[in-house]
Design an enzyme around this catalytic site. Sequence first.
Site, PDB file in Angstrom:
ATOM      1  N   ARG A 125     -74.872 -11.743  -3.402  1.00 39.17           N
ATOM      2  CA  ARG A 125     -73.770 -12.182  -2.938  1.00 39.17           C
ATOM      3  C   ARG A 125     -74.012 -13.635  -2.211  1.00 39.17           C
ATOM      4  NH1 ARG A 125     -73.386  -6.565  -1.485  1.00 39.17           N
ATOM      5  NH2 ARG A 125     -71.814  -5.710  -2.925  1.00 39.17           N
ATOM      6  N   LYS A 147     -68.422 -27.601  -6.800  1.00 42.31           N
ATOM      7  CA  LYS A 147     -68.018 -26.810  -7.941  1.00 42.31           C
ATOM      8  C   LYS A 147     -69.017 -26.206  -8.906  1.00 42.31           C
ATOM      9  CE  LYS A 147     -63.461 -29.078  -8.512  1.00 42.31           C
ATOM     10  NZ  LYS A 147     -62.570 -29.966  -9.484  1.00 42.31           N
ATOM     11  N   GLU A 189     -68.059 -42.072 -15.179  1.00 44.23           N
ATOM     12  CA  GLU A 189     -67.581 -41.570 -14.025  1.00 44.23           C
ATOM     13  C   GLU A 189     -67.665 -42.455 -12.805  1.00 44.23           C
ATOM     14  OE1 GLU A 189     -66.051 -38.459 -13.532  1.00 44.23           O
ATOM     15  OE2 GLU A 189     -66.565 -37.325 -15.039  1.00 44.23           O
ATOM     16  N   LYS A 231     -67.645 -39.494  -3.205  1.00 44.83           N
ATOM     17  CA  LYS A 231     -67.211 -38.208  -3.621  1.00 44.83           C
ATOM     18  C   LYS A 231     -67.307 -37.548  -2.394  1.00 44.83           C
ATOM     19  CE  LYS A 231     -67.629 -34.326  -6.674  1.00 44.83           C
ATOM     20  NZ  LYS A 231     -67.832 -33.722  -7.983  1.00 44.83           N
ATOM     21  N   GLU A 241     -59.985 -28.722  -3.249  1.00 43.38           N
ATOM     22  CA  GLU A 241     -58.636 -29.251  -4.232  1.00 43.38           C
ATOM     23  C   GLU A 241     -57.285 -28.978  -3.636  1.00 43.38           C
ATOM     24  OE1 GLU A 241     -60.527 -30.267  -7.905  1.00 43.38           O
ATOM     25  OE2 GLU A 241     -58.562 -30.185  -8.689  1.00 43.38           O
ATOM     26  N   ARG A 245     -58.875 -34.262  -3.329  1.00 45.13           N
ATOM     27  CA  ARG A 245     -59.826 -34.147  -4.425  1.00 45.13           C
ATOM     28  C   ARG A 245     -59.436 -34.458  -5.803  1.00 45.13           C
ATOM     29  NH1 ARG A 245     -65.039 -30.009  -4.056  1.00 45.13           N
ATOM     30  NH2 ARG A 245     -65.977 -30.580  -5.940  1.00 45.13           N
ATOM     31  N   ASN A 249     -59.814 -36.186 -10.518  1.00 52.62           N
ATOM     32  CA  ASN A 249     -59.674 -35.744 -11.947  1.00 52.62           C
ATOM     33  C   ASN A 249     -58.977 -36.861 -12.616  1.00 52.62           C
ATOM     34  OD1 ASN A 249     -60.646 -33.107 -11.728  1.00 52.62           O
ATOM     35  ND2 ASN A 249     -58.801 -32.532 -10.651  1.00 52.62           N
ATOM     36  N   HIS A 252     -58.921 -37.246 -16.521  1.00 49.50           N
ATOM     37  CA  HIS A 252     -59.596 -36.002 -17.111  1.00 49.50           C
ATOM     38  C   HIS A 252     -58.542 -35.085 -17.697  1.00 49.50           C
ATOM     39  CE1 HIS A 252     -62.970 -36.760 -14.502  1.00 49.50           C
ATOM     40  NE2 HIS A 252     -63.469 -35.487 -14.780  1.00 49.50           N
ATOM     41  N   HIS A 256     -59.499 -34.207 -21.290  1.00 51.15           N
ATOM     42  CA  HIS A 256     -59.527 -32.681 -21.612  1.00 51.15           C
ATOM     43  C   HIS A 256     -58.981 -32.365 -22.847  1.00 51.15           C
ATOM     44  CE1 HIS A 256     -60.003 -28.702 -20.476  1.00 51.15           C
ATOM     45  NE2 HIS A 256     -58.938 -28.387 -20.887  1.00 51.15           N
ATOM     46  N   HIS A 270     -68.310 -35.425 -22.359  1.00 50.82           N
ATOM     47  CA  HIS A 270     -67.351 -35.501 -21.270  1.00 50.82           C
ATOM     48  C   HIS A 270     -67.096 -36.609 -20.491  1.00 50.82           C
ATOM     49  CE1 HIS A 270     -65.106 -33.794 -18.044  1.00 50.82           C
ATOM     50  NE2 HIS A 270     -65.998 -34.326 -17.147  1.00 50.82           N
TER      51      HIS A 270
HETATM   52  N1  LIG Z   1     -69.560 -29.274 -11.012  1.00 50.44           N
HETATM   53  C1  LIG Z   1     -68.492 -30.467 -11.176  1.00 50.44           C
HETATM   54  O1  LIG Z   1     -68.091 -30.895 -10.461  1.00 50.44           O
HETATM   55  C2  LIG Z   1     -68.792 -31.054 -12.589  1.00 50.44           C
HETATM   56  C3  LIG Z   1     -68.351 -32.466 -12.680  1.00 50.44           C
HETATM   57  C4  LIG Z   1     -68.224 -32.928 -14.111  1.00 50.44           C
HETATM   58  C5  LIG Z   1     -68.906 -32.287 -15.071  1.00 50.44           C
HETATM   59  N2  LIG Z   1     -69.448 -31.133 -14.560  1.00 50.44           N
HETATM   60  C6  LIG Z   1     -69.990 -30.243 -15.850  1.00 50.44           C
HETATM   61  O2  LIG Z   1     -71.235 -30.964 -16.314  1.00 50.44           O
HETATM   62  C7  LIG Z   1     -71.495 -30.854 -17.741  1.00 50.44           C
HETATM   63  C8  LIG Z   1     -72.054 -31.881 -18.152  1.00 50.44           C
HETATM   64  O3  LIG Z   1     -73.144 -32.317 -17.824  1.00 50.44           O
HETATM   65  P1  LIG Z   1     -74.006 -33.541 -18.355  1.00 50.44           P
HETATM   66  O4  LIG Z   1     -73.226 -34.666 -18.794  1.00 50.44           O
HETATM   67  O5  LIG Z   1     -75.023 -33.749 -17.173  1.00 50.44           O
HETATM   68  O6  LIG Z   1     -74.773 -32.728 -19.607  1.00 50.44           O
HETATM   69  P2  LIG Z   1     -75.972 -31.907 -19.824  1.00 50.44           P
HETATM   70  O7  LIG Z   1     -76.321 -30.995 -18.668  1.00 50.44           O
HETATM   71  O8  LIG Z   1     -75.472 -30.947 -21.101  1.00 50.44           O
HETATM   72  O9  LIG Z   1     -76.907 -32.837 -20.065  1.00 50.44           O
HETATM   73  C9  LIG Z   1     -76.916 -33.858 -21.163  1.00 50.44           C
HETATM   74  C10 LIG Z   1     -78.157 -33.672 -22.185  1.00 50.44           C
HETATM   75  O10 LIG Z   1     -79.122 -34.770 -21.702  1.00 50.44           O
HETATM   76  C11 LIG Z   1     -80.206 -34.092 -21.437  1.00 50.44           C
HETATM   77  N3  LIG Z   1     -80.993 -34.475 -20.413  1.00 50.44           N
HETATM   78  C12 LIG Z   1     -80.766 -34.045 -18.907  1.00 50.44           C
HETATM   79  N4  LIG Z   1     -81.387 -34.920 -18.402  1.00 50.44           N
HETATM   80  C13 LIG Z   1     -82.298 -35.575 -18.950  1.00 50.44           C
HETATM   81  C14 LIG Z   1     -83.406 -36.583 -18.717  1.00 50.44           C
HETATM   82  N5  LIG Z   1     -83.509 -37.121 -17.442  1.00 50.44           N
HETATM   83  N6  LIG Z   1     -83.992 -37.246 -19.851  1.00 50.44           N
HETATM   84  C15 LIG Z   1     -83.783 -36.786 -21.267  1.00 50.44           C
HETATM   85  N7  LIG Z   1     -82.641 -35.657 -21.276  1.00 50.44           N
HETATM   86  C16 LIG Z   1     -82.159 -35.315 -20.435  1.00 50.44           C
HETATM   87  C17 LIG Z   1     -80.101 -32.208 -21.377  1.00 50.44           C
HETATM   88  O11 LIG Z   1     -81.142 -31.459 -21.981  1.00 50.44           O
HETATM   89  C18 LIG Z   1     -78.825 -32.168 -22.576  1.00 50.44           C
HETATM   90  O12 LIG Z   1     -79.231 -32.240 -23.672  1.00 50.44           O
HETATM   91  C19 LIG Z   1     -70.278 -29.960 -18.093  1.00 50.44           C
HETATM   92  O13 LIG Z   1     -70.388 -28.593 -18.390  1.00 50.44           O
HETATM   93  C20 LIG Z   1     -69.315 -30.093 -17.156  1.00 50.44           C
HETATM   94  O14 LIG Z   1     -68.212 -29.181 -17.300  1.00 50.44           O
HETATM   95  C21 LIG Z   1     -69.174 -30.380 -13.691  1.00 50.44           C
END
Ligand SMILES: NC(=O)c1ccc[n+]([C@@H]2O[C@H](COP(=O)([O-])OP(=O)(O)OC[C@H]3O[C@@H](n4cnc5c(N)ncnc54)[C@H](O)[C@@H]3O)[C@@H](O)[C@H]2O)c1
Length: 370
Positions: A125, A147, A189, A231, A241, A245, A249, A252, A256, A270
């Site tokens: 929890r 998030k 971003e 942020k 949000e 907030r 987006n 987005h 999306h 993304h």
């Molecule tokens: N929580 C939030 O507010 C929020 C906001 C935006 C996106 N997201 C989520 O984030 C995710 C995308 O995140 P991302 O773009 O970081 O992708 P990811 O976590 O898939 O990383 C991208 C790739 O880079 C590799 N990698 C990571 N760090 C590395 C490094 N330092 N050196 C070499 N390789 C590395 C990973 O293994 C992966 O293959 C999505 O699922 C999206 O929904 C969440």
Amino acid sequence: MTDGVERLRVELGDRGYEIVVGPRLIENAGLEIQPLLRRRQVVIVSDETVAPHYLPQLHDSLSEAGIVHHTVLLPPGEETKDLDHFGQLAEEILGFGIERGTMLVALGGGVVGDVTGFAGATLLRGIDFVQIPTTLLAQVDSSVGGKTGINTRLGKNLIGAFYQPRLVLADTTVLTTLPRRELLAGYAEIAKYGLIRDAGFFAWLEDEGRAVCNLAPAALRRAVMTSCAMKAEIVAGDEREEGDRALLNFGHTFGHALETETGFSSRLLHGEAVGLGMVLAFDFAVRLGLVGAEESQRVRRHLDEMGLPTRLSMIGLTGIPAERLLAHMGKDKKVRDGRITLILPRRIGDVFVMKDAPRDELRDFLAEAA
Ligand SMILES: NC(=O)c1ccc[n+]([C@@H]2O[C@H](COP(=O)([O-])OP(=O)(O)OC[C@H]3O[C@@H](n4cnc5c(N)ncnc54)[C@H](O)[C@@H]3O)[C@@H](O)[C@H]2O)c1
């Protein structure tokens, strides 16, 4: 502590936390985390790509600080954010005999951060977690703001929780191993923050964007700090949000639709979808007479120069029926009673929420977008 390190606080009362930005922070992670521990036990969650690069440093640092640590490695990629992987992760973490005072540490990109945060929100929890984001996107966006979540077959991030980390350590040194394409996706971003509320920052990026993406230390730190500060401020004012907030987006809803069309695959990352979505939002705002065409051209020019896709034709997505894109947009979480909400610009540095965007105009716009 290492030189060139900056700190800022996310002001959320007793759920507030520090964001630390700078080089070689993983080497000092043990010292940073130790004061936050209620029990000298952490479980690190990382992925198989990140771990060989950075897990040994993190292990050493935790051991030096006298912290007992266990590790779970996930396969890299968006597929890891599903219910099956989450179930396995939860049971592995519980298998270490954790208690409420145990801390989770997410070492990875947004995928690892989102899944680990959701484990933190739900196991026993609620147990504390720390973010050590290793992609540029995670450093400037996903690790901050609380998030957390996973995907279902019915859509992305449909199961989740608002659950804040106890600390974010954005170690800029780790970006040296990040593939260029992932780096640029994160840059989109960063540009978003300038476009939504800081025209001066966007102008600075027009001059210094290349230095940021070439990982010049001072420029990179300023870009990450400015993004995190914006942020943090927005999240502090509207954690769940219900108001401002939503401006985060920007780009987005268009993005999306394109991600849905490409099956959330590596065909379109993304951040790339957000970049293209922001250009489409500017173009649509020009069509509605909300913003001048020269503003839109300026945004496209900058993202183009940085090497991001700025036209549908650049990612092989022309000729998709407008109705289909509209249907994808209609499935966005921001839809209310079937009405599409868009974040649209008034100018660079100033965006607003348009509830109930004009559907016919939008359909015509999408039909002509190339
Ligand atoms: N929580 C939030 O507010 C929020 C906001 C935006 C996106 N997201 C989520 O984030 C995710 C995308 O995140 P991302 O773009 O970081 O992708 P990811 O976590 O898939 O990383 C991208 C790739 O880079 C590799 N990698 C990571 N760090 C590395 C490094 N330092 N050196 C070499 N390789 C590395 C990973 O293994 C992966 O293959 C999505 O699922 C999206 O929904 C969440």
